[in-house]
Design a protein around this motif. Structure first.
Motif, PDB file in Angstrom:
ATOM      1  N   SER A 171      -0.955  38.478  15.387  1.00  0.00           N
ATOM      2  CA  SER A 171      -1.250  37.378  14.453  1.00  0.00           C
ATOM      3  C   SER A 171      -0.836  36.021  15.018  1.00  0.00           C
ATOM      4  N   LYS A 172      -0.133  36.007  16.150  1.00  0.00           N
ATOM      5  CA  LYS A 172       0.339  34.776  16.774  1.00  0.00           C
ATOM      6  C   LYS A 172      -0.452  34.492  18.054  1.00  0.00           C
ATOM      7  N   PRO A 173      -0.354  33.281  18.596  1.00  0.00           N
ATOM      8  CA  PRO A 173      -0.991  33.004  19.888  1.00  0.00           C
ATOM      9  C   PRO A 173      -0.484  33.970  20.960  1.00  0.00           C
ATOM     10  N   LEU A 174      -1.407  34.473  21.790  1.00  0.00           N
ATOM     11  CA  LEU A 174      -1.070  35.494  22.767  1.00  0.00           C
ATOM     12  C   LEU A 174      -0.953  34.909  24.171  1.00  0.00           C
ATOM     13  N   SER A 175      -0.083  35.471  24.956  1.00  0.00           N
ATOM     14  CA  SER A 175       0.099  35.061  26.347  1.00  0.00           C
ATOM     15  C   SER A 175      -0.781  35.912  27.263  1.00  0.00           C
ATOM     16  N   GLU A 176      -1.016  35.408  28.465  1.00  0.00           N
ATOM     17  CA  GLU A 176      -1.782  36.174  29.446  1.00  0.00           C
ATOM     18  C   GLU A 176      -0.926  37.307  29.993  1.00  0.00           C
ATOM     19  N   LEU A 177      -1.584  38.437  30.286  1.00  0.00           N
ATOM     20  CA  LEU A 177      -0.886  39.579  30.866  1.00  0.00           C
ATOM     21  C   LEU A 177      -0.657  39.331  32.354  1.00  0.00           C
ATOM     22  N   PRO A 178       0.425  39.856  32.921  1.00  0.00           N
ATOM     23  CA  PRO A 178       0.730  39.607  34.333  1.00  0.00           C
ATOM     24  C   PRO A 178      -0.325  40.215  35.252  1.00  0.00           C
TER      25      PRO A 178
END
Length: 385
Positions: A171-178
């Motif tokens: 539900s929150k802004p997501l970060s890029e996966l490594p």
């Protein structure tokens, strides 16, 4: 089917939950930090390979116990590995070392729970240890059946907690996966931690006894238990990477998620941590009780006292020096693991067949399993870059 009569019969769900509950612990919260130093491709490959390696290792242990009537490790060593004039001395030495290893681990669960009670309610360490001991050891007092039932509900509760946290993360802004290969050292460090997080080797004989030697159910319970554990590890890792991104620290996955999602995650994290510690406490104390009972013939209740009270005393007396003791316990379990593989080979030759492992219990696979065990130990000690 090799009919084995244990203390009580476990349902398939209870036997599976004992495997899951033993494995889920503090290790699962440390995996995301190491995963952040590997690419998603390496993470998935390591998870898959570690599952297959651990599945074979646990089936080898199950068959060793199966060939010895559902016995714990020391009884198996006594029957298969030790011989000659030194047999009795070696048996008691192995009993002392393995017993001490489990005792140290269980003491760690008590001190870990005390830290949670202190952070959550402000309780003194001694009070937290005593509360968790009464609640945890009280379950084991009533035997394997109640442990299986409690493990089943605790595992379901932990799964529900992870689903709640995963939904909140999305539900929150997501970060890029490594992405991008980060080096063999980082990959080995992740392999070591995932292997540690999946391990339920000490509880495998409980599954053999609880399912009364039903080979098909034993195989399925171990395979499913490890798979559920692997799924929990993957979900915790994925939601931490998506939620915290590059801000993952060594403080544990739930601490990092709390910083991203809000303080309410801390409360959920306390609940998850206490459940994880409880399931590991129940499984390890039950194992130690049976090891003592098999070796001393004291009976289950006196063996329960001998298994649980020293853990309480060690937790109360060694709060400051537990890390060094834990390292000692890990070293003991590595040596034990190699002994188990050799004992299994001798047992397989004696029996002349294989009820659980089949062709995967032959010498090449045993050597591969031993090498993977050593590699996981080396990985657990490597720093990440």
């Amino acid at each position: 089917m090799n009919k084995i009569h244990g203390e009580s019969r476990l349902s398939f769900a209870e036997a599976t939950s004992i495997i899951v509950g033993h494995g889920v612990g503090s290790g699962i919260l440390a995996v995301p930090f190491l995963a952040a130093h590997n690419s998603l491709r390496e993470i998935l490959l390591i998870l898959l390979f570690t599952y297959l390696f651990n599945l074979l290792l646990h089936l080898i242990i199950a068959e060793l116990s199966y060939n010895n009537g559902g016995a714990q490790f020391i009884s198996c060593f006594n029957a298969e590995l030790f011989s000659g004039k030194l047999k009795k001395i070696l048996t008691w030495l192995a009993f002392g070392l393995l017993g001490l290893s489990v005792l140290i681990n269980v003491s760690g669960f008590l001190t870990g729970a005390a830290a949670v009670f202190k952070a959550w309610f402000g309780l003194p360490d001694i009070a937290g240890i005593l509360i968790f001991y009464v609640l945890g050891a009280g379950v084991v007092l009533f035997g394997m059946k109640l442990v299986g039932i409690c493990e089943k509900y605790a595992v379901a509760a932990m799964a529900a907690v992870i689903v709640i946290l995963f939904a909140a993360t999305l539900s929150k802004p997501l970060s890029e996966l490594p992405s991008g290969f980060k080096g063999i050292s980082n990959a080995l460090a992740l392999f070591g931690m995932v292997s540690f997080s999946l391990s339920a080797v000490m509880s495998t004989p409980q599954v053999v006894k609880g399912l009364e030697g039903d080979a098909k159910k034993i195989r399925r319970a171990i395979a499913l238990g490890l798979a559920v554990n692997l799924l929990l590890i993957f979900l915790v890792t994925l939601m931490t990477l998506l939620g915290a991104g590059k801000n993952i620290t060594e403080n544990g996955a739930l601490v990092d998620l709390a910083a991203h999602l809000g303080g309410w995650v801390s409360i959920v994290g306390y609940v998850f941590t206490l459940l994880a510690l409880a399931t590991s406490f129940w499984a390890n104390t039950l194992n130690l009780r049976d090891i003592i009972h098999e070796q001393t013939k004291w009976g289950l209740k006196p063996s329960w006292l001998a298994a649980s009270v020293p853990c309480l005393a060690l937790a109360l007396l060694t709060l400051a020096s537990f890390v060094s003791l834990a390292r000692y316990a890990s070293a003991i379990q590595v040596v034990t693991g190699l002994g188990i593989i050799f004992a299994y080979w001798l047992s397989r030759r004696r029996v002349g067949g294989s009820a659980l492992v089949g062709r995967f219990g032959t010498v090449p696979f045993l050597i591969l399993t031993a090498l993977c065990s050593l590699l996981a130990t080396v990985g657990a000690m490597l720093p990440v870059k």
